[in-house]
Design a protein around this motif. Sequence first.
Motif, PDB file in Angstrom:
ATOM      1  N   LYS A 164      -7.423  -7.097   0.095  1.00 39.22           N
ATOM      2  CA  LYS A 164      -7.503  -5.921   1.092  1.00 39.22           C
ATOM      3  C   LYS A 164      -7.673  -5.224   0.461  1.00 39.22           C
ATOM      4  N   GLY A 165      -7.425  -5.189  -0.957  1.00 43.28           N
ATOM      5  CA  GLY A 165      -7.859  -3.799  -2.426  1.00 43.28           C
ATOM      6  C   GLY A 165      -6.622  -2.870  -1.233  1.00 43.28           C
ATOM      7  N   ILE A 166      -5.297  -3.076  -1.696  1.00 47.01           N
ATOM      8  CA  ILE A 166      -3.939  -2.677  -1.378  1.00 47.01           C
ATOM      9  C   ILE A 166      -3.309  -2.963  -3.176  1.00 47.01           C
ATOM     10  N   TYR A 167      -2.512  -1.208  -3.645  1.00 49.90           N
ATOM     11  CA  TYR A 167      -2.535  -1.599  -5.294  1.00 49.90           C
ATOM     12  C   TYR A 167      -1.741  -0.385  -4.700  1.00 49.90           C
ATOM     13  N   PHE A 168       0.005  -0.965  -5.243  1.00 53.22           N
ATOM     14  CA  PHE A 168       1.337  -0.341  -4.824  1.00 53.22           C
ATOM     15  C   PHE A 168       1.903  -0.737  -6.026  1.00 53.22           C
ATOM     16  N   ARG A 169       1.905   0.619  -6.786  1.00 47.11           N
ATOM     17  CA  ARG A 169       2.802   0.383  -8.344  1.00 47.11           C
ATOM     18  C   ARG A 169       4.086  -0.141  -8.418  1.00 47.11           C
ATOM     19  N   GLY A 170       4.605   0.721  -7.018  1.00 48.20           N
ATOM     20  CA  GLY A 170       5.921   1.087  -8.010  1.00 48.20           C
ATOM     21  C   GLY A 170       5.984  -0.668  -6.537  1.00 48.20           C
ATOM     22  N   ILE A 171       5.703  -1.671  -6.456  1.00 50.55           N
ATOM     23  CA  ILE A 171       6.265  -3.091  -5.443  1.00 50.55           C
ATOM     24  C   ILE A 171       7.437  -3.618  -6.183  1.00 50.55           C
TER      25      ILE A 171
ATOM     26  N   GLN B  90      -6.640  -5.404 -12.260  1.00 50.71           N
ATOM     27  CA  GLN B  90      -5.361  -3.947 -11.741  1.00 50.71           C
ATOM     28  C   GLN B  90      -4.383  -5.074 -10.882  1.00 50.71           C
ATOM     29  N   ARG B  91      -5.038  -6.425 -10.240  1.00 47.63           N
ATOM     30  CA  ARG B  91      -3.546  -7.692 -10.106  1.00 47.63           C
ATOM     31  C   ARG B  91      -2.474  -7.999 -11.350  1.00 47.63           C
ATOM     32  N   LEU B  92      -3.114  -8.169 -13.287  1.00 45.93           N
ATOM     33  CA  LEU B  92      -2.995  -7.924 -13.621  1.00 45.93           C
ATOM     34  C   LEU B  92      -1.258  -7.334 -13.675  1.00 45.93           C
ATOM     35  N   ARG B  93      -1.369  -5.931 -14.146  1.00 46.32           N
ATOM     36  CA  ARG B  93      -0.591  -4.847 -13.775  1.00 46.32           C
ATOM     37  C   ARG B  93      -0.142  -4.936 -12.584  1.00 46.32           C
ATOM     38  N   ASN B  94      -0.479  -4.993 -11.943  1.00 44.81           N
ATOM     39  CA  ASN B  94       1.037  -5.436 -10.082  1.00 44.81           C
ATOM     40  C   ASN B  94       1.420  -6.458 -10.703  1.00 44.81           C
ATOM     41  N   ILE B  95       1.250  -7.568 -10.599  1.00 48.26           N
ATOM     42  CA  ILE B  95       2.053  -8.933 -10.991  1.00 48.26           C
ATOM     43  C   ILE B  95       2.883  -8.371 -12.034  1.00 48.26           C
ATOM     44  N   GLY B  96       2.339  -8.636 -13.697  1.00 46.04           N
ATOM     45  CA  GLY B  96       3.005  -8.414 -14.437  1.00 46.04           C
ATOM     46  C   GLY B  96       4.739  -7.545 -14.212  1.00 46.04           C
ATOM     47  N   ARG B  97       4.394  -6.520 -13.462  1.00 43.65           N
ATOM     48  CA  ARG B  97       5.208  -5.391 -13.125  1.00 43.65           C
ATOM     49  C   ARG B  97       6.126  -6.041 -12.357  1.00 43.65           C
ATOM     50  N   PHE B  98       5.376  -6.972 -11.116  1.00 48.86           N
ATOM     51  CA  PHE B  98       6.329  -6.905 -10.552  1.00 48.86           C
ATOM     52  C   PHE B  98       7.093  -8.146 -10.701  1.00 48.86           C
ATOM     53  N   VAL B  99       7.357  -8.356 -11.598  1.00 48.29           N
ATOM     54  CA  VAL B  99       7.634 -10.278 -12.135  1.00 48.29           C
ATOM     55  C   VAL B  99       8.649  -9.652 -13.026  1.00 48.29           C
TER      56      VAL B  99
END
Length: 220
Positions: free
Chosen positions: A122-129, A160-169
Motif C-alpha cells: 500500500k506504499g506505507i513506510y514506517f521506519r520506526g516499526i 525500501q522494503r529491505l531497509r524496513n525489514i532489515g531494521r524490523f528484525v
Amino acid sequence: MPVERVHPDVLQKLLDDNNVDVAPLRPKMVATRSGEYIKFFYDQPGLHWSSFYPKAKRFTDNAHALLKFGFVAPRITRLAHCPEEMAWFIVYKRLPGDDVRELADSSNLKQMANFLAHLHQKGIYFRGIHLGNVLVTENTYSLIDFAGMTLWPMPLTTWQRLRNIGRFVSFPEDIELFKEYGVERFCAEYCDAAELKGWRRAWLTRAVLARVREAVKTSG
C-alpha cells in the motif's frame, strides 16, 4: 480534521478532570475517565519540519490513511493546539490487544510477515516499526505510535522494503524471537505475501540475513 485552538485554562482543566497531578508538567499520555486516551505532543524550539507539519497532525493524518486503506487504527475524535503551552493533543479510544513484543510468542510472526507485506504493498513506510508498536487481537494487527509513518503513492521499492525489514528484525529485544521463528522463514513468508520473486526475493533474503548476523555480532 480541523485543529481546535484551546486556552491554557482549558488544557489545565482537562488534566484536572482526569486526575493528572501538577507533575509531570508535560504529560505524554493521559487515560480519561471515559475510556479514551489523550496523547500529547510538544513544539520544539527552532525551525524544523515539525514547525510546518506538527506531529499531532501527522499522527491524525496517518490514522485516517490507515483506516482508508482498510487497516485497524485509532479513530481520532479531537485534534487541539495550545500555543501558549507549546502543546498539541489528540483524543482517541485505545485499540484492544497486546503488543507482539510483550506476548513473546513466535507464532505471531507468520501473520506479521503478511501484515508487513500488506503495508508495503500500500506504499506505507514506517521506519520506526518494531514488535513493540504492533498490537495483535485475534490475528488482527494494528500499528501504534506511527507519527513518523510515510505514505507513498505506489508499493515500496525493493530497497525500501529491505531497509524496513532489515531494521524490523534487528532490534536487540526481538532478535531471539526471530531466530526462534527463523529469519529466512520470515523472509520467505513476506516475499510470498508481497509476490516478490526471482532476484528480488533472493537479494532481499540474503541482505536481511546479513543485517541480522551483523546485529547479533554487535549485540554480542
